[in-house]
Scaffold this motif. Structure first.
Motif, PDB file in Angstrom:
ATOM      1  N   ARG A 118      49.357 -94.626  -3.277  1.00  0.00           N
ATOM      2  CA  ARG A 118      48.628 -94.096  -4.543  1.00  0.00           C
ATOM      3  C   ARG A 118      49.373 -94.472  -5.493  1.00  0.00           C
ATOM      4  NH1 ARG A 118      46.755 -88.175  -3.578  1.00  0.00           N
ATOM      5  NH2 ARG A 118      45.427 -88.526  -1.611  1.00  0.00           N
ATOM      6  N   LYS A 119      48.904 -94.790  -7.004  1.00  0.00           N
ATOM      7  CA  LYS A 119      49.755 -95.008  -8.093  1.00  0.00           C
ATOM      8  C   LYS A 119      50.341 -93.713  -8.479  1.00  0.00           C
ATOM      9  CE  LYS A 119      47.128 -98.696 -10.176  1.00  0.00           C
ATOM     10  NZ  LYS A 119      47.693 -99.675 -10.988  1.00  0.00           N
ATOM     11  N   PRO A 120      51.646 -93.823  -8.938  1.00  0.00           N
ATOM     12  CA  PRO A 120      52.522 -92.721  -9.343  1.00  0.00           C
ATOM     13  C   PRO A 120      51.739 -91.802 -10.296  1.00  0.00           C
ATOM     14  CG  PRO A 120      53.560 -94.801 -10.102  1.00  0.00           C
ATOM     15  CD  PRO A 120      52.251 -95.123  -9.543  1.00  0.00           C
ATOM     16  N   ASP A 121      52.057 -90.568 -10.438  1.00  0.00           N
ATOM     17  CA  ASP A 121      51.520 -89.647 -11.215  1.00  0.00           C
ATOM     18  C   ASP A 121      52.485 -89.921 -12.588  1.00  0.00           C
ATOM     19  OD1 ASP A 121      50.357 -87.659 -12.672  1.00  0.00           O
ATOM     20  OD2 ASP A 121      51.437 -86.117 -11.483  1.00  0.00           O
ATOM     21  N   PRO A 122      51.712 -90.191 -13.826  1.00  0.00           N
ATOM     22  CA  PRO A 122      52.259 -90.430 -14.961  1.00  0.00           C
ATOM     23  C   PRO A 122      53.184 -89.196 -15.689  1.00  0.00           C
ATOM     24  CG  PRO A 122      50.001 -90.267 -15.369  1.00  0.00           C
ATOM     25  CD  PRO A 122      50.178 -90.081 -14.005  1.00  0.00           C
ATOM     26  N   ASN A 123      52.897 -87.814 -15.085  1.00  0.00           N
ATOM     27  CA  ASN A 123      53.364 -86.795 -15.637  1.00  0.00           C
ATOM     28  C   ASN A 123      54.866 -86.753 -15.029  1.00  0.00           C
ATOM     29  OD1 ASN A 123      51.229 -86.260 -17.290  1.00  0.00           O
ATOM     30  ND2 ASN A 123      50.241 -85.008 -15.818  1.00  0.00           N
ATOM     31  N   ARG A 124      55.259 -87.251 -13.631  1.00  0.00           N
ATOM     32  CA  ARG A 124      56.440 -87.064 -13.097  1.00  0.00           C
ATOM     33  C   ARG A 124      57.409 -88.123 -13.369  1.00  0.00           C
ATOM     34  NH1 ARG A 124      55.160 -85.986  -6.858  1.00  0.00           N
ATOM     35  NH2 ARG A 124      57.360 -84.934  -7.021  1.00  0.00           N
ATOM     36  N   MET A 153      57.310 -65.852  17.537  1.00  0.00           N
ATOM     37  CA  MET A 153      57.476 -67.052  18.316  1.00  0.00           C
ATOM     38  C   MET A 153      56.212 -67.789  17.901  1.00  0.00           C
ATOM     39  SD  MET A 153      57.732 -67.353  22.297  1.00  0.00           S
ATOM     40  CE  MET A 153      58.132 -68.807  23.087  1.00  0.00           C
ATOM     41  N   ARG A 154      56.423 -69.321  17.703  1.00  0.00           N
ATOM     42  CA  ARG A 154      55.364 -70.243  17.456  1.00  0.00           C
ATOM     43  C   ARG A 154      54.360 -70.437  18.525  1.00  0.00           C
ATOM     44  NH1 ARG A 154      57.846 -74.416  13.275  1.00  0.00           N
ATOM     45  NH2 ARG A 154      56.404 -73.760  11.779  1.00  0.00           N
ATOM     46  N   ARG A 155      53.435 -70.707  18.237  1.00  0.00           N
ATOM     47  CA  ARG A 155      52.304 -71.577  19.140  1.00  0.00           C
ATOM     48  C   ARG A 155      52.405 -72.814  19.073  1.00  0.00           C
ATOM     49  NH1 ARG A 155      46.826 -69.169  16.983  1.00  0.00           N
ATOM     50  NH2 ARG A 155      48.027 -69.575  15.108  1.00  0.00           N
ATOM     51  N   ILE A 156      52.120 -73.384  20.244  1.00  0.00           N
ATOM     52  CA  ILE A 156      52.222 -74.880  20.493  1.00  0.00           C
ATOM     53  C   ILE A 156      51.366 -75.553  19.614  1.00  0.00           C
ATOM     54  CG2 ILE A 156      51.447 -76.538  22.147  1.00  0.00           C
ATOM     55  CD1 ILE A 156      52.185 -74.744  24.383  1.00  0.00           C
ATOM     56  N   SER A 157      50.011 -75.152  19.013  1.00  0.00           N
ATOM     57  CA  SER A 157      49.611 -75.752  18.089  1.00  0.00           C
ATOM     58  C   SER A 157      50.254 -76.065  16.605  1.00  0.00           C
ATOM     59  CB  SER A 157      48.078 -75.147  17.895  1.00  0.00           C
ATOM     60  OG  SER A 157      48.266 -73.914  17.227  1.00  0.00           O
ATOM     61  N   ASP A 158      51.194 -74.966  16.515  1.00  0.00           N
ATOM     62  CA  ASP A 158      51.910 -75.340  15.214  1.00  0.00           C
ATOM     63  C   ASP A 158      52.852 -76.431  15.241  1.00  0.00           C
ATOM     64  OD1 ASP A 158      50.741 -72.723  14.307  1.00  0.00           O
ATOM     65  OD2 ASP A 158      52.497 -71.646  14.905  1.00  0.00           O
ATOM     66  N   TYR A 159      53.229 -76.897  16.344  1.00  0.00           N
ATOM     67  CA  TYR A 159      54.074 -78.219  16.650  1.00  0.00           C
ATOM     68  C   TYR A 159      53.292 -79.479  16.481  1.00  0.00           C
ATOM     69  CZ  TYR A 159      57.776 -74.964  18.132  1.00  0.00           C
ATOM     70  OH  TYR A 159      58.694 -73.942  18.265  1.00  0.00           O
ATOM     71  N   PHE A 160      51.815 -79.272  16.567  1.00  0.00           N
ATOM     72  CA  PHE A 160      51.240 -80.526  16.463  1.00  0.00           C
ATOM     73  C   PHE A 160      50.340 -80.662  15.280  1.00  0.00           C
ATOM     74  CE2 PHE A 160      51.627 -79.915  21.123  1.00  0.00           C
ATOM     75  CZ  PHE A 160      52.424 -81.062  21.205  1.00  0.00           C
ATOM     76  N   LYS A 161      50.593 -80.040  14.200  1.00  0.00           N
ATOM     77  CA  LYS A 161      49.974 -80.228  12.790  1.00  0.00           C
ATOM     78  C   LYS A 161      50.645 -81.221  12.139  1.00  0.00           C
ATOM     79  CE  LYS A 161      48.732 -75.502  12.348  1.00  0.00           C
ATOM     80  NZ  LYS A 161      48.831 -74.036  11.592  1.00  0.00           N
ATOM     81  N   LEU A 162      49.960 -82.306  11.872  1.00  0.00           N
ATOM     82  CA  LEU A 162      50.299 -83.405  11.348  1.00  0.00           C
ATOM     83  C   LEU A 162      50.070 -83.557   9.857  1.00  0.00           C
ATOM     84  CD1 LEU A 162      50.299 -85.814  14.272  1.00  0.00           C
ATOM     85  CD2 LEU A 162      52.298 -84.753  13.396  1.00  0.00           C
ATOM     86  N   GLY A 163      49.368 -82.586   9.269  1.00  0.00           N
ATOM     87  CA  GLY A 163      48.524 -82.685   7.962  1.00  0.00           C
ATOM     88  C   GLY A 163      49.634 -83.115   6.814  1.00  0.00           C
ATOM     89  N   GLU A 164      50.805 -82.918   6.876  1.00  0.00           N
ATOM     90  CA  GLU A 164      51.781 -82.941   5.945  1.00  0.00           C
ATOM     91  C   GLU A 164      52.145 -84.283   5.871  1.00  0.00           C
ATOM     92  OE1 GLU A 164      53.135 -81.086   3.464  1.00  0.00           O
ATOM     93  OE2 GLU A 164      51.804 -79.475   3.871  1.00  0.00           O
ATOM     94  N   VAL A 165      52.173 -84.940   7.303  1.00  0.00           N
ATOM     95  CA  VAL A 165      52.714 -86.458   7.562  1.00  0.00           C
ATOM     96  C   VAL A 165      51.586 -87.224   6.942  1.00  0.00           C
ATOM     97  CG1 VAL A 165      53.133 -87.970   9.180  1.00  0.00           C
ATOM     98  CG2 VAL A 165      54.067 -85.801   9.456  1.00  0.00           C
ATOM     99  N   PHE A 166      50.266 -86.932   7.232  1.00  0.00           N
ATOM    100  CA  PHE A 166      49.282 -87.922   6.753  1.00  0.00           C
ATOM    101  C   PHE A 166      49.024 -87.695   5.366  1.00  0.00           C
ATOM    102  CE2 PHE A 166      47.704 -87.369  11.177  1.00  0.00           C
ATOM    103  CZ  PHE A 166      47.970 -88.551  11.677  1.00  0.00           C
ATOM    104  N   ARG A 167      49.206 -86.647   4.658  1.00  0.00           N
ATOM    105  CA  ARG A 167      49.088 -86.589   3.214  1.00  0.00           C
ATOM    106  C   ARG A 167      50.393 -87.466   2.473  1.00  0.00           C
ATOM    107  NH1 ARG A 167      49.233 -80.702   3.036  1.00  0.00           N
ATOM    108  NH2 ARG A 167      47.867 -80.519   4.615  1.00  0.00           N
ATOM    109  N   TYR A 168      51.542 -87.316   3.216  1.00  0.00           N
ATOM    110  CA  TYR A 168      52.600 -88.354   2.605  1.00  0.00           C
ATOM    111  C   TYR A 168      51.981 -89.661   2.702  1.00  0.00           C
ATOM    112  CZ  TYR A 168      56.756 -90.867   2.015  1.00  0.00           C
ATOM    113  OH  TYR A 168      57.815 -91.541   1.641  1.00  0.00           O
ATOM    114  N   PHE A 169      51.603 -90.205   3.915  1.00  0.00           N
ATOM    115  CA  PHE A 169      51.414 -91.601   3.938  1.00  0.00           C
ATOM    116  C   PHE A 169      50.186 -92.141   3.075  1.00  0.00           C
ATOM    117  CE2 PHE A 169      52.197 -91.489   8.794  1.00  0.00           C
ATOM    118  CZ  PHE A 169      53.536 -91.856   8.614  1.00  0.00           C
TER     119      PHE A 169
END
Length: 62
Positions: free
Chosen positions: A22-28, A1-17
């Protein structure tokens, strides 16, 4: 069972923003579709931020 704090982790969202502005990676590989998608995401993030600021300003001035 997941904890409530797991549902409020927004790190991935802010990293996407931050990654969208940023400028695109030339290797991709890039395509027109990917560039258009990131462009539309930039516009929507900027519009959302502006609307959020306007709503907060209106709520504070009432």
């Amino acid at each position: 069972m997941r904890r409530i704090s797991d549902y409020f982790k927004l790190g991935e969202v802010f990293r996407y923003f931050l990654r969208v502005f940023r400028k695109p990676d030339p290797n991709r590989p890039t395509s027109v579709n990917l560039r258009m998608m990131h462009g539309i995401n930039r516009i929507s993030i900027i519009m959302f931020t502006i609307c959020l600021i306007v709503m907060i300003f209106r709520a504070c001035t009432r």
